[in-house]
Motif scaffolding. Structure first.
Motif, PDB file in Angstrom:
ATOM      1  N   GLY A 191      -7.744 -24.536   1.445  1.00 51.50           N
ATOM      2  CA  GLY A 191      -8.879 -23.772   1.623  1.00 51.50           C
ATOM      3  C   GLY A 191      -9.276 -23.019   0.256  1.00 51.50           C
ATOM      4  N   THR A 295      -9.996 -29.539  11.778  1.00 52.96           N
ATOM      5  CA  THR A 295     -10.592 -27.913  11.832  1.00 52.96           C
ATOM      6  C   THR A 295      -9.334 -27.420  12.130  1.00 52.96           C
ATOM      7  N   ALA A 428     -12.457 -20.955   7.828  1.00 55.13           N
ATOM      8  CA  ALA A 428     -13.191 -21.552   8.702  1.00 55.13           C
ATOM      9  C   ALA A 428     -14.392 -20.360   9.247  1.00 55.13           C
ATOM     10  N   ASP A 466     -15.119 -27.249   8.773  1.00 52.03           N
ATOM     11  CA  ASP A 466     -14.671 -25.840   8.840  1.00 52.03           C
ATOM     12  C   ASP A 466     -15.924 -24.845   9.417  1.00 52.03           C
TER      13      ASP A 466
END
Length: 795
Positions: A191, A295, A428, A466
């Protein structure tokens, strides 16, 4: 040369152990290895050249511990010198990595180092390394996901766009020191934009395999493995490792076969190891790195994935329609907010929504504080829920993990504000299917907005994996077609677009009586249409029945065990509902609050108990059993270091109440313990954790700090009559100090027992340097001191 291109096309070989080689060349006990960049630069350069000759593609500058906590004003000089030495050795044909190691401090709330202070410390190192000409930034040996995040944020902000790779230390149970799983580390690191992620130090190649396989299963970037040369042992006053170079290379070959793309060596690996590793990788094609398109979000311990079993997002920390919560937010009653978090976690929520939006407050400060405080009492991932962009950024920055953000929508202004934050901090995002024209009445209109949002997110480098779409359940009492519009668009987005979905389930019943009736049925309909996550009240019996039944029917609940437990609890609750109320809810006493790390509640519960119960009985019937329960769960790896320490804090608060009320001493045990980090080692995280737990178990602890000479430790132990001396070391270069201390104690104070711990130790190595006992973690230290108490005093 372009490191990213090279990484894409090749198996990349990193160098070996700089510390091991410096020791072989005479690094003095207690001397900082990075000082050699200034005092003995030719020796450092020779080591780099040896690794290059062995076949390394990347050499790590001698900057592992070069930070302002150790070096102060000389940080930039030492870092620049280290990178320039490596550059001279590497020339233009090899890559130079700025090596960034941990600070040696634990971040708040577990330690005393603030997150922004940590970012500042790493920023100085990164800025100096970039200016000196590093090709990439290598963050390594991280034991704590929060410190990893601080280093990655610094690299993003001060790294000049250089590629970043990151590796963490895992134990044999695939956990970092603060409890992070491989999946959580991958989620956080990816991320925040790393180009490769992996594991280094502490273990040999074979012992790393379980954690490596888990990383390979979820990583969309190359996986790094930088093992030790096996496990350490002491021979003739020197540290050796139990894997020779051929065995090391053979075990690493197995890692290549699993899909590892980046290999190197950590403690104990010399140029001979890297040379044989080069022969192992020579001629082999790198394994393909596949984009997993998962996800997921993460806390500091684990990742939560969307797209399989539906995810429950607890909605109760949101002031809309909640008078008591509004009061708590306005008055700064954090204890009430934390109790709501704990209740939802215990009711089975997988994620907690955190919304403190009220007029008249500093939402940025209040939201950030709430996020940090909630993370101190639960390891669930959080959904940061705000329309205030400054509050969103502040909370995302301080969040320990990969957050879920609620929300963005199809308005240009919203996407331009939110997407840069999602990209920078690696989250996300919940996306609402509305835009400048409002909420479309039809499913087609909502799908059109969803497609626009996906396309715009891609411009920021944010994939659809995301994004989680909320198709907006509106009140069916006002619009009979509200449910159909939400469900039809949800089904299309999930099954045709392949994007995950979410709904605020309870909105559908607004304005109707017995809302749970409608909510439960609508929830079931949404689940069958492809709902990935639901924002709901996890304490609602109707919601629980629907959720557990769906999971059982869809095969997400193996052997229907969760359904059975839920069904049985409903029966128990029904019986309890008919019983007369009698004061405090059963279970919510002092023991309960200590176990859950709720300090304010524990202090108040102690005050109440002291009105009717003797102090010693409060301790023995409430506090000690709570600590034992938490300790047992820690040892069984069902609870992790942050929760362990917060429980200790809650217990400490209760002890303080007892002491202040009755003026008694705080030590219920007779055994006295002297603890110290040995000479030459400035890392005191482990020592401080042990101190906290021992004190809360009633032991008198004399903490001598870090970098403590053997003579000072021995003198203190004799002065106070300590039965146990606890010694900590993180660095292989300081284990000799530990041995020296043990030998001095044996000679001058033979009745004293020595307890040792640290990342570079194991039971065999501890025995070889003469220690009485090795402690694999803080709870093991407590258990040993309890054994000594029982042996000497019959406790």
């Amino acid at each position: 040369m372009d490191f990213l291109k090279y990484l894409e096309e090749n198996i990349v070989l990193l160098d070996g152990a700089m510390g091991t080689m410096l020791q072989k060349r005479g690094l003095a006990l207690g001397e900082l290895p990075e000082e050699w960049n200034l005092t003995r630069p030719r020796e450092v350069e020779d080591i780099h050249r040896a690794y290059i000759a062995a076949g390394a593609d990347v050499i790590y500058a001698n900057t592992f511990g070069a930070n302002s906590l150790k070096l102060g004003a000389r940080t930039e000089e030492v870092v620049a010198a280290g990178v320039k030495i490596a550059r001279r050795a590497a020339g233009a044909v090899k890559f130079v990595a700025l090596d960034v190691g941990p600070t040696g401090k634990l971040l708040k709330p577990l330690g005393d180092l603030d997150f922004e202070e940590a970012v500042g410390i790493f920023s100085r190192t990164v800025s100096a390394g970039v200016a000196a000409g590093a090709d990439l930034i290598a963050i390594e040996t991280m034991n704590d996901s929060y410190e990893l995040k601080a280093a990655l944020v610094a690299a993003k902000e001060c790294g000049g766009g250089l590629p970043v790779i990151a590796t963490c230390v895992f134990d044999g149970g695939c956990k970092t020191m603060t409890g992070a799983s491989p999946e959580a580390i991958v989620a956080i690191a990816e991320g925040l934009g790393v180009c490769a992620v992996g594991i280094n130090c502490s273990l040999g190649p074979a012992q790393m395999l379980p954690a490596v396989k888990r990383m390979l299963a979820c990583a969309s970037v190359p996986v790094i493995v930088k093992p030790n040369a096996g496990l350490p042992e002491e021979r003739g006053g020197e540290t050796f490792y139990d894997l020779d170079a051929p065995a090391f290379a053979e075990q690493c070959a197995g890692l290549l076969g699993c899909g590892v793309r980046v290999l190197g060596g950590c403690c104990g690996t010399t140029p001979e190891y890297i040379s044989l590793l080069r022969r192992t990788v020579s001629g082999r094609r790198p394994a393909e790195v596949t984009k997993k398109d998962l996800t997921c979000i993460a806390s500091y311990t684990h990742a939560v994935y969307f797209g399989g079993a539906p995810v429950v997002i607890g909605e109760r920390i949101n002031p809309t329609g909640k008078k008591r919560l509004k009061q708590a937010i306005t008055e700064g009653d954090t204890a009430y907010i934390l109790s709501e978090a704990v209740k939802q976690a215990e009711a089975g929520a997988h994620v907690l929504d955190v919304n403190v939006g009220l007029p008249g407050i500093d939402e940025s400060a209040v939201l950030t504080n709430a996020v940090c405080e909630i993370q101190a009492v639960t390891d669930l991932p959080l959904q940061i829920d705000t329309s205030d962009i400054s509050a969103m950024e502040a909370a995302m920055r301080r969040y320990n993990g990969k957050p879920l953000v609620n929300s963005v929508n199809g308005k240009r202004e919203s996407m331009a504000a939110v997407f840069p934050l999602v990209k920078k901090y690696g989250g996300a995002v919940i996306a609402l299917t509305l835009d400048e024209n409002g909420i479309p009445a039809t499913a087609e209109g909502r799908v059109r907005i969803a497609k626009k949002i996906v396309a715009e997110a891609a411009k920021y480098g944010i994939g659809k994996n995301d994004i989680i779409f909320d198709t907006l359940a509106m009140a069916v009492s006002a619009d009979g077609g509200a449910a159909a519009a939400a469900l039809d668009s949800l089904r299309y987005i999930r099954h045709t677009m392949g994007v995950n979905t979410s709904l605020g389930v309870s909105n559908i019943s607004f304005g109707l009586p017995n809302r749970d009736f409608i909510n439960g049925t609508f929830f079931a309909m949404a689940l069958e249409n492809g709902l990935s996550a639901a924002i709901l009240n996890p304490l609602s019996q109707e919601m629980a029945k629907t959720y557990k039944s769906f999971c059982a029917l869809r095969g997400y609940d193996k052997n229907c065990l969760d359904y059975i437990a839920c069904a049985q609890s409903v029966t128990v609750q029904a019986v309890a509902a008919n019983a007369p109320a009698a004061g405090q809810a059963e279970g919510e006493g002092l023991k309960y609050f200590v176990e859950r790390g709720l300090k304010a509640e524990a202090e108040q519960a102690a005050r109440e108990l002291l009105k009717t119960m003797p102090p010693l009985e409060v301790i023995n019937s409430q506090i000690v059993p709570a600590l034992d329960e938490v300790g047992d769960r820690f040892e069984k790896k069902t609870l992790f270091l942050p929760q362990l320490l917060m429980s200790a804090e809650a217990a400490s608060g209760a002890f303080d109440v007892i002491k202040s009320a009755f003026g008694g001493g705080g030590n219920s045990k007779k055994v006295k313990v002297v603890i110290a980090t040995v000479k030459g080692d400035i890392h005191d995280i482990g020592k401080n954790i042990v101190k906290t737990l021992l004190e809360n178990y009633g032991f008198k602890v004399y903490d001598m700090g870090r970098d403590v000479p053997a003579r000072a430790i021995a003198d203190k132990a004799k002065e106070v009559g300590a039965e146990v001396v606890g010694l900590s070391a993180l660095m292989t270069t300081t284990v000799a100090s530990m041995k020296e201390t043990i030998e001095l104690l044996k000679a001058e104070y033979p009745s004293c027992r020595t307890l040792v711990g640290g990342a570079v130790l194991n039971a065999e190595y501890a025995a070889s340097i003469g220690a009485t006992r090795y402690a694999k973690d803080a709870m093991a230290s407590v258990r040993y001191c309890e054994e000594v108490e029982a042996e000497l005093y019959g406790g």
